[in-house]
Design a protein around this motif. Structure first.
Motif, PDB file in Angstrom:
ATOM      1  N   ALA A 237     -87.060 -52.256   4.503  1.00 24.23           N
ATOM      2  CA  ALA A 237     -87.994 -51.280   4.097  1.00 24.23           C
ATOM      3  C   ALA A 237     -88.384 -50.427   5.264  1.00 24.23           C
ATOM      4  O   ALA A 237     -88.684 -49.167   5.131  1.00 24.23           O
TER       5      ALA A 237
ATOM      6  N   GLY B 298     -84.890 -55.866  10.986  1.00 24.86           N
ATOM      7  CA  GLY B 298     -85.633 -56.316   9.574  1.00 24.86           C
ATOM      8  C   GLY B 298     -86.988 -56.333   9.615  1.00 24.86           C
ATOM      9  O   GLY B 298     -87.710 -56.183  10.798  1.00 24.86           O
ATOM     10  N   ASP B 299     -87.426 -56.459   8.468  1.00 26.94           N
ATOM     11  CA  ASP B 299     -89.069 -56.162   8.167  1.00 26.94           C
ATOM     12  C   ASP B 299     -89.795 -57.300   8.793  1.00 26.94           C
ATOM     13  O   ASP B 299     -90.819 -57.242   9.678  1.00 26.94           O
TER      14      ASP B 299
ATOM     15  N   ASP C 287     -84.137 -61.261   4.944  1.00 27.07           N
ATOM     16  CA  ASP C 287     -85.058 -60.075   5.388  1.00 27.07           C
ATOM     17  C   ASP C 287     -84.618 -58.864   4.629  1.00 27.07           C
ATOM     18  O   ASP C 287     -83.596 -58.459   4.364  1.00 27.07           O
ATOM     19  N   GLY C 288     -85.810 -57.803   4.678  1.00 31.97           N
ATOM     20  CA  GLY C 288     -85.349 -56.630   3.961  1.00 31.97           C
ATOM     21  C   GLY C 288     -85.706 -55.470   5.069  1.00 31.97           C
ATOM     22  O   GLY C 288     -85.828 -55.993   6.399  1.00 31.97           O
TER      23      GLY C 288
END
Length: 312
Positions: free
Chosen positions: A74, A91-92, A71-72
């Motif tokens: 952002a 996470g995104d 997961d990112g």
């Protein structure tokens, strides 16, 4: 034939991952702690429900034990640029799960129904029941009178040692979630996962009717120690056990469960305490409880089931 597991956190998720390898997943019902639930960034985050769901779906971040693999971040990084507090690193794609949950709750659906939707969408065959649909936050009281939500204590503050008490008052006044008491009553056996006994299992046991259901069910109840070699495998169990005046040991955890369980699985490194566990009225079983992979988790689950079957 249903096996019910009282669950919360990484230890429970790993045991359940093993359990569904030794019994059909459809025969497993996990009653999951919601005392950690809280709103972050406008969405309803349910840490323990998501840890269990992601682990059983095979998509969990294995290194952290929670969140989604790959997961990112952002969204939270963008929020930080606007000056928002972002100590809770959601996470995104994890955010998407929580946003879906929030939208469904706002539409009037219950947490149990939404949890079932999410687990089905991710291909999880075991049933997952939130312990309650009522808000029941766990608070940690620290020396000096400071009182913080458990997620603040654990994530933001780094689980300091100066725990004076743990407040489960909200759980004590909440209602068990749909199906919880019925699952316990009709179970073949009940497992108390190797979760934090204070803040993962404690809130479930604090719900009105749960202890009574465990006392009245014909199913044997087997608890599994989260302590290995005199210390927790993961998390702040030591600080919290000391904070409520309990011994940080397999024996100390067994004492917390003596009124709800008949059997107790402890790690073989703590086997010298088996006689002490037996003196509490629990049938002890010492095995390797470290779940470093699914094979070892399945072996532990099988040992717990064997003990439960013997107790029947």
């Amino acid at each position: 034939m249903t096996w019910v597991a009282l669950a919360g956190g990484v230890g429970a998720a790993r045991l359940l991952r093993g359990l569904v390898h030794v019994v059909p997943p459809e025969d497993v019902v996990a009653v999951v702690n919601t005392g950690d639930d809280r709103e972050f960034y406008g969405v309803h985050v349910a840490p323990d429900l998501d840890i269990v769901t992601y682990t059983l779906a095979g998509v969990v971040d294995g290194e952290r034990g929670y969140g989604l693999a790959g997961d990112g971040f952002a969204v939270v990084d963008a929020l930080a640029r606007f000056g928002r507090e972002t100590w809770f690193r959601l996470g995104d794609r994890d955010f998407a799960t929580c946003l879906h949950r929030t939208l469904r709750l706002r539409e009037g659906h219950g947490l149990a129904a939404v949890t079932d939707e999410i687990r089905r969408a991710l291909g999880v065959r075991a049933r997952l029941l939130p312990m309650s649909e009522d808000p029941c936050p766990t608070f940690v009281e620290l020396a000096g009178g400071r009182r913080v939500h458990f997620e603040e204590y654990l994530v933001r503050d780094g689980a300091p040692d100066d725990v004076a008490a743990v407040d489960l008052a909200a759980a004590r006044s909440a209602r068990p979630g749909p199906g919880v008491l019925e699952a316990i009553a009709g179970a073949e056996g009940v497992l108390v996962c190797p979760s934090n006994p204070v803040v993962s299992i404690g809130p479930i046991l604090a719900l009105p009717g749960v202890r009574e259901a465990l006392a009245e069910t014909a199913a044997p109840v087997v608890a599994i120690s989260p302590i290995v070699g005199g210390a927790p495998v993961k998390g702040p169990a030591a600080q919290l056990l000391r904070g409520i005046g309990a011994e940080v040991s397999a024996r100390g955890v067994a004492a917390l469960y003596r009124d709800v369980a008949q059997g107790f699985v402890l790690d073989e490194r703590d086997a010298a305490q088996a006689a002490d566990v037996a003196s509490l009225g629990l049938v002890p079983r010492a095995v390797d409880t470290l779940m470093t992979d699914v094979t070892r988790a399945a072996r532990l689950a099988e040992a717990a089931l064997d003990l439960a079957r013997e107790l029947r």
